[in-house]
Design an enzyme around this catalytic site. Structure first.
Site, PDB file in Angstrom:
ATOM      1  NE  ARG A 134      -3.719  -1.658   2.543  1.00 11.14           N
ATOM      2  CZ  ARG A 134      -4.332  -2.245   3.524  1.00 11.14           C
ATOM      3  NH1 ARG A 134      -3.918  -1.853   4.686  1.00 11.14           N
ATOM      4  NH2 ARG A 134      -5.137  -3.218   3.503  1.00 11.14           N
TER       5      ARG A 134
ATOM      6  CB  CYS B  64     -11.677  -2.610   7.280  1.00  7.95           C
ATOM      7  SG  CYS B  64     -10.635  -3.275   8.516  1.00  7.95           S
TER       8      CYS B  64
ATOM      9  CG  HIS C  97     -13.996  -1.825  11.659  1.00  4.82           C
ATOM     10  ND1 HIS C  97     -14.257  -3.331  12.358  1.00  4.82           N
ATOM     11  CD2 HIS C  97     -12.814  -2.103  11.076  1.00  4.82           C
ATOM     12  CE1 HIS C  97     -13.296  -3.995  12.075  1.00  4.82           C
ATOM     13  NE2 HIS C  97     -12.447  -3.268  11.285  1.00  4.82           N
TER      14      HIS C  97
ATOM     15  CB  THR D 183     -15.471  -8.470   5.467  1.00  7.84           C
ATOM     16  OG1 THR D 183     -16.801  -8.657   5.810  1.00  7.84           O
ATOM     17  CG2 THR D 183     -14.484  -8.793   6.935  1.00  7.84           C
TER      18      THR D 183
HETATM   19  C1  11C Z   1      -8.554  -5.399  11.666  1.00  7.84           C
HETATM   20  N1  11C Z   1      -8.489  -3.614   9.976  1.00  7.84           N
HETATM   21  O1  11C Z   1      -9.834  -4.823  12.034  1.00  7.84           O
HETATM   22  C2  11C Z   1      -7.855  -4.565  10.806  1.00  7.84           C
HETATM   23  C3  11C Z   1      -7.905  -5.930   9.465  1.00  7.84           C
HETATM   24  O2  11C Z   1      -4.584  -3.617   7.008  1.00  7.84           O
HETATM   25  O3  11C Z   1      -6.072  -4.568   5.743  1.00  7.84           O
HETATM   26  C4  11C Z   1      -7.369  -5.166   8.120  1.00  7.84           C
HETATM   27  C5  11C Z   1      -5.993  -5.160   7.876  1.00  7.84           C
HETATM   28  C6  11C Z   1      -5.531  -4.345   6.900  1.00  7.84           C
HETATM   29  O4  11C Z   1      -7.835  -5.926  12.431  1.00  7.84           O
END
Ligand code: 11C
Length: 347
Positions: free
Chosen positions: A108, A147, A240, A328
């Site tokens: 990224r 996310c 989230h 997701t």
């Molecule tokens: C979590 N955000 O909820 C993370 C999962 O960099 O794609 C995704 C981690 C990412 O633990």
């Protein structure tokens, strides 16, 4: 139809890719990869299906193969749901010959790899030319953010366009599926909260400013405001939640903020992407919204819901709100698919 493959097809995000692509009007799943343990098995026998939906008929009989470009010939796009360490090794191999739309964090922040949310920074896709030149690839890698970052940035973009943001604080309450776990077994977390998610705060802080940054023709110059994140795991299966606190340089009107967010479209009207939400940000007025169970599936899980939008009386020029985004879908598989739809339309 464009032939697509899914790398890491048996995991939580891999399953979301399958669910979202099963009836896609332009993409057809023709390859599914997983670890050597699953290779050679029918998908239905290889995967423990975690989602509420059932395994789509069209993929049950696909034979899972090793995550190796030699095994996935005739595929134009691969979607990567690989863990970051595997992605770092494998994605460049695929990018030699095809498009990799990656949800993994490995590439990224590489300076020549676009990190894109279609409604926020489609112009960063211009980095592809530099990437192909640098690396000598016929294909390329495009990534979507983490996310929590996606949900936050979709709400910040309309404000960043209108106001001078001085600083942002965000406190997250993240679902267990973000850690790749199925809901019920991982509900060992019930009656508890874990106040640490490895790497998450750093990702939110760097990726958000990168997404809102300007591509100057050679590289991305990050947006110039301060952002501080504190990330926490809570006993929620999917979705989230984030409490966001923003200080602007100048005064603001809450009604104007609501209008900016609620009317935000991001994409040019002529682009009609299959997975794009009608409105990326949905505003709720009720005091007890947003909630993960009620709001995570807004616009098929692709819209972020914002509520409790109010002035912050403790500081000048400040506001606060709470958001919920499906981690997701909008935060992972749906984000990669939307990137691939954008690429198919404009490149
Ligand atoms: C979590 N955000 O909820 C993370 C999962 O960099 O794609 C995704 C981690 C990412 O633990």
């Amino acid at each position: 139809m464009v032939n697509v493959g899914i790398l890491g097809a048996t995991g939580m995000v891999g399953q979301r890719f399958i669910e979202l692509l099963a009836d896609h009007p332009k993409f057809e799943i023709t390859a599914l990869t997983a670890s050597a343990r699953s290779a050679g098995k029918r998908y239905e026998d290889a995967a423990t299906w975690y989602l509420d939906s059932s395994i789509p008929e069209s993929v049950k009989d696909i034979t899972v193969v090793d995550t190796d470009p030699k095994e996935t010939k005739d595929v134009d796009i691969v979607f990567s749901a690989l863990p970051a360490d595997t992605a770092a090794i494998v994605e460049p191999k695929f990018a030699k010959s095809c498009i990799v739309a990656s949800n993994a964090s490995a590439m990224r922040m590489e300076p020549d790899v676009p990190l894109v949310i279609p409604e926020v920074n489609p112009e960063h896709l211009d980095l592809v030319e530099i990437q192909q030149k640098n690396r000598g690839w016929d294909g390329f890698i495009v990534t979507n953010p983490n996310c929590s970052t996606i949900a936050l940035t979709l709400t910040l973009k309309p404000l960043y366009d209108q106001y001078n943001i001085k600083r942002v604080y965000v406190s997250t309450m993240q679902a267990v599926s973000g850690a790749g776990y199925n809901g019920v077994p991982s509900m060992a977390i019930v009656d508890n909260l874990v106040p640490f998610i490895g790497g998450e705060e750093e990702k939110m802080e760097s990726e958000t400013l990168h997404l809102l940054g300007e591509f100057d023709g050679e590289s991305v110059v990050p947006a110039p405001f301060g952002l501080s994140a504190s990330c926490h795991r809570v006993a929620v299966v999917d979705g989230h939640t984030e409490a966001v606190f923003i200080e602007m340089e100048d005064d603001l009107e809450i009604e104007d903020v609501k209008n900016q967010m609620g009317n935000f479209k991001g994409l040019p009207q002529k682009l009609d992407l299959h997975s794009a939400p009608k409105n990326p940000v949905v505003i709720r007025e009720e005091e007890n919204r947003p909630q993960p169970r009620m709001d995570r599936n807004a616009d098929n899980g692709m819209a972020v819901t914002v509520g409790r939008l109010r002035k912050d009386a403790a500081f000048d020029n400040s506001l606060r709100y709470v958001l919920v985004g499906h981690n997701t879908i909008r935060g992972a598989a749906g984000a990669s698919i939307l990137n691939a739809e954008l690429i198919s339309e404009i490149m």
